[in-house]
Design a protein around this motif. Structure first.
Motif, mmCIF file in Angstrom:
data_model
loop_
_atom_site.group_PDB
_atom_site.id
_atom_site.type_symbol
_atom_site.label_atom_id
_atom_site.label_comp_id
_atom_site.label_asym_id
_atom_site.label_seq_id
_atom_site.Cartn_x
_atom_site.Cartn_y
_atom_site.Cartn_z
ATOM 1 N N ILE A 58 0.837 -1.205 0.000
ATOM 2 C CA ILE A 58 0.000 0.000 0.000
ATOM 3 C C ILE A 58 0.870 1.253 0.000
ATOM 4 O O ILE A 58 0.638 2.193 -0.763
ATOM 5 C CB ILE A 58 -0.956 -0.012 1.207
ATOM 6 C CG1 ILE A 58 -1.978 -1.138 1.046
ATOM 7 C CG2 ILE A 58 -1.666 1.332 1.356
ATOM 8 C CD1 ILE A 58 -2.844 -1.366 2.279
ATOM 9 N N ASP A 59 1.891 1.250 0.871
ATOM 10 C CA ASP A 59 2.777 2.412 0.946
ATOM 11 C C ASP A 59 3.495 2.652 -0.381
ATOM 12 O O ASP A 59 3.630 3.792 -0.842
ATOM 13 C CB ASP A 59 3.810 2.229 2.064
ATOM 14 C CG ASP A 59 3.193 2.309 3.450
ATOM 15 O OD1 ASP A 59 2.027 2.741 3.563
ATOM 16 O OD2 ASP A 59 3.878 1.934 4.428
ATOM 17 N N GLN A 60 3.956 1.589 -1.015
ATOM 18 C CA GLN A 60 4.706 1.730 -2.262
ATOM 19 C C GLN A 60 3.815 2.163 -3.425
ATOM 20 O O GLN A 60 4.252 2.918 -4.301
ATOM 21 C CB GLN A 60 5.394 0.409 -2.616
ATOM 22 C CG GLN A 60 6.566 0.053 -1.720
ATOM 23 C CD GLN A 60 7.187 -1.288 -2.078
ATOM 24 O OE1 GLN A 60 6.601 -2.085 -2.817
ATOM 25 N NE2 GLN A 60 8.366 -1.546 -1.561
ATOM 26 N N LYS A 114 -12.959 5.673 -3.865
ATOM 27 C CA LYS A 114 -12.654 4.529 -3.001
ATOM 28 C C LYS A 114 -12.730 3.213 -3.770
ATOM 29 O O LYS A 114 -11.858 2.350 -3.640
ATOM 30 C CB LYS A 114 -13.612 4.496 -1.810
ATOM 31 C CG LYS A 114 -13.405 5.596 -0.796
ATOM 32 C CD LYS A 114 -14.389 5.444 0.356
ATOM 33 C CE LYS A 114 -14.262 6.584 1.346
ATOM 34 N NZ LYS A 114 -15.230 6.460 2.466
ATOM 35 N N ALA A 115 -13.760 3.062 -4.593
ATOM 36 C CA ALA A 115 -13.959 1.791 -5.307
ATOM 37 C C ALA A 115 -12.802 1.513 -6.266
ATOM 38 O O ALA A 115 -12.284 0.379 -6.326
ATOM 39 C CB ALA A 115 -15.288 1.819 -6.060
ATOM 40 N N SER A 116 -12.372 2.518 -7.030
ATOM 41 C CA SER A 116 -11.300 2.283 -7.999
ATOM 42 C C SER A 116 -9.961 2.059 -7.303
ATOM 43 O O SER A 116 -9.129 1.267 -7.780
ATOM 44 C CB SER A 116 -11.206 3.450 -8.989
ATOM 45 O OG SER A 116 -10.944 4.669 -8.330
ATOM 46 N N VAL A 117 -9.727 2.725 -6.168
ATOM 47 C CA VAL A 117 -8.485 2.508 -5.420
ATOM 48 C C VAL A 117 -8.474 1.115 -4.801
ATOM 49 O O VAL A 117 -7.444 0.420 -4.809
ATOM 50 C CB VAL A 117 -8.297 3.606 -4.357
ATOM 51 C CG1 VAL A 117 -7.088 3.294 -3.476
ATOM 52 C CG2 VAL A 117 -8.129 4.961 -5.017
ATOM 53 N N ALA A 123 -5.569 -5.885 -6.761
ATOM 54 C CA ALA A 123 -4.746 -6.472 -7.828
ATOM 55 C C ALA A 123 -3.261 -6.399 -7.483
ATOM 56 O O ALA A 123 -2.489 -7.288 -7.859
ATOM 57 C CB ALA A 123 -5.020 -5.752 -9.145
ATOM 58 N N ALA A 124 -2.857 -5.354 -6.757
ATOM 59 C CA ALA A 124 -1.444 -5.195 -6.402
ATOM 60 C C ALA A 124 -1.040 -6.094 -5.242
ATOM 61 O O ALA A 124 0.095 -6.581 -5.174
ATOM 62 C CB ALA A 124 -1.160 -3.732 -6.056
ATOM 63 N N ILE A 125 -1.962 -6.330 -4.298
ATOM 64 C CA ILE A 125 -1.637 -7.055 -3.070
ATOM 65 C C ILE A 125 -1.729 -8.566 -3.238
ATOM 66 O O ILE A 125 -0.882 -9.315 -2.718
ATOM 67 C CB ILE A 125 -2.564 -6.591 -1.922
ATOM 68 C CG1 ILE A 125 -2.257 -5.138 -1.548
ATOM 69 C CG2 ILE A 125 -2.419 -7.488 -0.698
ATOM 70 C CD1 ILE A 125 -3.282 -4.521 -0.616
#
Length: 287
Positions: A58-60, A114-117, A123-125
């Motif tokens: 999340i931070d990256q 919020k939904a798009s984030v 997908a990233a996690i």
């Protein structure tokens, strides 16, 4: 199926290019829930690894970045390691941004919300999670402010971390006391003045006209530039750290009270300003 949760895992502080409002600051607290089978430790995922692995992603990916909706029509992005962005909101207010690509997060949507984030973060996690974890739920929450708040963006060129990025931001409460009593009228006034504001430092101005202003500087991360309409900017002579913002607000509040003296005010009022930087942190200044 067992489920594991971590509330308030981290806080995302970022800026967003919004089709309706232009450049805005945002702060979200992150809750996560993992669904899966128990591993050989009889755990879905070790809490220490949850905090380390998921928070790191999340931070990256999104924290202290400019979030850009790449499917928005009035947007142009060019470059590789150094990226240039030209964005016009639906009021035809244009924002031009240059920075290292690492300071920008490209969200595959027409609007960053919020939904798009959440979809982007899922997908990233997921690829970083062990195979026994079969599901991931993410919730983003704005702070339930007990009073008034404003959204601001800024950059701190002297910072030794990611705050040096020229367009990152926060959704922040403001609390003002006058002679020991909360003054909701002053809080409302300053929150309204700083709605969706960019707080800039005078020494970072590279070009200026009556209608446009551009800030630019070079740091160890690279070259940063941001140009936007002048009426969307509030200038400070100091750096825009929250400590300096609190002191600046204290001065502005004092000036406003001096200009509107109370009929029974025979002495200087005692003023206390609590300026937040996102959720649960900030600075205090008092007269």
């Amino acid at each position: 199926m067992p489920r594991l949760f971590v509330d308030q895992l981290t806080v995302i502080d970022c800026s967003i290019l919004d089709p309706d409002r232009g450049l805005i600051g945002a702060s979200w607290s992150v809750d996560i829930e993992l669904q899966g089978e128990l591993d050989n430790q009889s755990m879905v995922f070790d809490f220490a690894k949850v905090k380390r692995t998921i928070k790191q992603v999340i931070d990256q990916e999104v924290d202290h970045k400019l979030l850009v909706p790449i499917n928005y029509t009035d947007l142009d992005i060019t470059g590789g390691d150094q990226i240039s962005i030209l964005f016009s909101d639906q009021r035809q207010q244009q924002i031009a941004h240059q920075s290292p690509a690492s300071a920008v997060c490209q969200i595959p949507a027409e609007r960053v919300d919020k939904a798009s984030v959440i979809e982007f973060l899922r997908a990233a996690i997921l690829p970083s999670l062990p195979s026994n974890v079969l599901g991931l739920t993410i919730e983003l929450h704005e702070e339930q402010a007990l009073g008034h708040y404003y959204r601001y963006s800024h950059g701190l060129k002297k910072h030794d971390g990611n705050c040096q990025r020229i367009a990152h931001g926060h959704r922040s409460q403001i609390q003002i006391w006058q002679d020991g009593t909360r003054n909701s009228g002053l809080e409302r006034s300053f929150a309204a003045k700083w709605t969706d504001i960019y707080i800039g430092t005078l020494e970072d101005i590279a070009d200026q006209s009556p209608d446009r202003i551009r800030f630019a500087y070079t740091t160890e991360q690279g070259y940063f530039s941001l140009e936007l309409p002048t009426h969307r900017v509030h200038l400070m002579s100091a750096d825009t750290t929250v400590e300096c913002i609190a002191e600046h607000l204290l001065e502005l509040v004092g000036n406003q009270l001096d200009a509107e003296p109370s009929a029974n005010q025979s002495t200087e009022p005692l003023i206390r300003v609590k300026a937040f930087e996102g959720i649960g942190k900030g600075a205090i200044a008092s007269s």
